[in-house]
Design a protein around this motif. Sequence first.
Motif, PDB file in Angstrom:
ATOM      1  N   TRP A  26       0.823  -1.210   0.000  1.00 30.95           N
ATOM      2  CA  TRP A  26       0.000   0.000   0.000  1.00 30.95           C
ATOM      3  C   TRP A  26       0.860   1.265   0.000  1.00 30.95           C
ATOM      4  O   TRP A  26       0.485   2.281  -0.568  1.00 30.95           O
ATOM      5  N   THR A  27       2.017   1.205   0.630  1.00 26.72           N
ATOM      6  CA  THR A  27       2.895   2.378   0.738  1.00 26.72           C
ATOM      7  C   THR A  27       4.094   2.299  -0.216  1.00 26.72           C
ATOM      8  O   THR A  27       5.060   3.041  -0.047  1.00 26.72           O
ATOM      9  N   LEU A  28       4.022   1.424  -1.194  1.00 31.71           N
ATOM     10  CA  LEU A  28       5.134   1.235  -2.117  1.00 31.71           C
ATOM     11  C   LEU A  28       5.494   2.518  -2.868  1.00 31.71           C
ATOM     12  O   LEU A  28       6.670   2.786  -3.144  1.00 31.71           O
ATOM     13  N   TYR A  29       4.488   3.344  -3.175  1.00 27.24           N
ATOM     14  CA  TYR A  29       4.741   4.575  -3.916  1.00 27.24           C
ATOM     15  C   TYR A  29       5.537   5.601  -3.105  1.00 27.24           C
ATOM     16  O   TYR A  29       6.030   6.580  -3.669  1.00 27.24           O
ATOM     17  N   ALA A 145       5.425  -0.709   6.318  1.00 31.25           N
ATOM     18  CA  ALA A 145       6.049   0.390   5.571  1.00 31.25           C
ATOM     19  C   ALA A 145       7.567   0.341   5.721  1.00 31.25           C
ATOM     20  O   ALA A 145       8.306   0.728   4.813  1.00 31.25           O
ATOM     21  N   ALA A 146       8.034  -0.153   6.885  1.00 33.02           N
ATOM     22  CA  ALA A 146       9.476  -0.275   7.093  1.00 33.02           C
ATOM     23  C   ALA A 146      10.068  -1.322   6.154  1.00 33.02           C
ATOM     24  O   ALA A 146      11.225  -1.210   5.727  1.00 33.02           O
ATOM     25  N   LEU A 151      13.593  -2.755   1.965  1.00 34.22           N
ATOM     26  CA  LEU A 151      13.692  -3.703   0.856  1.00 34.22           C
ATOM     27  C   LEU A 151      13.880  -3.036  -0.505  1.00 34.22           C
ATOM     28  O   LEU A 151      14.681  -3.501  -1.325  1.00 34.22           O
ATOM     29  N   VAL A 152      13.146  -1.944  -0.752  1.00 34.64           N
ATOM     30  CA  VAL A 152      13.201  -1.324  -2.082  1.00 34.64           C
ATOM     31  C   VAL A 152      14.607  -0.852  -2.453  1.00 34.64           C
ATOM     32  O   VAL A 152      15.083  -1.137  -3.567  1.00 34.64           O
ATOM     33  N   PRO A 153      15.325  -0.118  -1.582  1.00 34.36           N
ATOM     34  CA  PRO A 153      16.699   0.276  -1.959  1.00 34.36           C
ATOM     35  C   PRO A 153      17.599  -0.925  -2.256  1.00 34.36           C
ATOM     36  O   PRO A 153      18.445  -0.864  -3.159  1.00 34.36           O
ATOM     37  N   GLN A 162      13.017  -1.882 -12.155  1.00 29.79           N
ATOM     38  CA  GLN A 162      12.007  -2.668 -12.865  1.00 29.79           C
ATOM     39  C   GLN A 162      11.623  -3.957 -12.137  1.00 29.79           C
ATOM     40  O   GLN A 162      10.568  -4.534 -12.413  1.00 29.79           O
ATOM     41  N   GLU A 163      12.454  -4.418 -11.226  1.00 27.84           N
ATOM     42  CA  GLU A 163      12.194  -5.696 -10.561  1.00 27.84           C
ATOM     43  C   GLU A 163      11.427  -5.556  -9.249  1.00 27.84           C
ATOM     44  O   GLU A 163      11.120  -6.554  -8.601  1.00 27.84           O
ATOM     45  N   ILE A 164      11.123  -4.328  -8.848  1.00 27.46           N
ATOM     46  CA  ILE A 164      10.424  -4.121  -7.575  1.00 27.46           C
ATOM     47  C   ILE A 164       9.069  -4.826  -7.580  1.00 27.46           C
ATOM     48  O   ILE A 164       8.729  -5.580  -6.653  1.00 27.46           O
TER      49      ILE A 164
END
Length: 423
Positions: A26-29, A145-146, A151-153, A162-164
């Motif tokens: 939900w908070t990926l953006y 959210a943590a 994870l994203v970085p 592109q792989e997120i």
Amino acid sequence: MEIQQKHAYRALSLSTLAFAACFSVWTLYSILGIELKSSLNLTSTEFGLLLAAPIFTGAIFRVPVGFLTEKVSCKKLLFWQMLLAVPPLFYLPYVETFTEYILLGFVLGLSGVSFTIGIRYVTDWFDSKQQGFALGVFGAGNAGAAITLVLVPFIVKAYGWQEIGPIYGVGMLTMAIIFRLFAPEIGKYYQDKKNDNLAFHLAPLKDLKVWRFGLYYYFVFGSFLALLLWLPHYYMGAYQLSLTQALALTLLFVTSSSMVRAVGGWFSDKFGARAVNWSAFWICMVCLFFLSYPPTTMIIHGVTKDVKISFEVNVWLFTLLIFIIGIAQGIGRASVYKIVYDHYPNHMGSVGGVIAALGALGGCTLPIMFGLAVDLIGVYSACFMLLYGVLALCMIAMYLALQAERQQKSLKHAIEHNFLEQD
């Protein structure tokens, strides 16, 4: 009884993990939006709209889903809701334009209804004396959210932007299967025929205090959600920090605010939810006063020379104040839902869904208003001026409500003791 308790804690643990996974989507953006702001050359207002897209659908669908939880197995609902989030995650690498990201954000936002489903699922497993603690532990799933902040970085560094989506899709599918296989089911409530009447669930919505509780949650959850979306951008813009530094400081805010929610539930059980909530509001009010003040330079024309006075909240003081606000918000989120349970123990799906929706709307509307405020006023701290006003409205509403309740109690006491009776 021991078996029932084991089932209760297993239900609480697995639903909290499922909620954390959904919250991370939900908070990926919040992180993806930073890259998109640069690549799509977005204004602050457009950036706010991008952040708000998934939050919007997560908010509005909490109301119908809340009523649905009163009729259908919450375990099955949560499982299917997690599955719905998988296809758009795998499609994410193929999106290119701002409009497409907004539309996909609306679909990803359905992961936000997991809170309403989970709250209804958890309340069936615990008695009233443990509700504050149980709801607080479940609410700690905000720490999802943590997961995104950490994870994203790592994904970006190892595999690229592109792989997120695909990696998140695999994770969500795995969590859905684990929850479906191991979470216990509870069926007695859904066999209770007195709860089949829709009017039974709609009746509390006529109460003004339901909407007042929603206003409280608009601040304690809505502003928390808005801040976790906005803070990385704020740190990078106002203090020129790198993305890694901005994410690390935002992670401190998110993690501490989420983890303390369980403590807030325990406080609410022990000291009373209303007292805890009022205290949380006052702490936030003091911190927001200082955060609202923009960097200022004042020149005093003296007799022989000018005196220059400067005031600015540096990055470390800013982080400390944000940390304190996060702690207060976490405790406040737990206390609000304890208040809701105290007043509406048999309507946690319907009433809880409406209040959750109002809170999530804060996470949807506030980032947009943050962007507008920054674009119009031209200072980064404009977003905290806005939050200060929202909190002032909440506190005024609570104060007036408390005064009205005291007057009603005094009048009732006077009538019961025949205050008009003549000697």
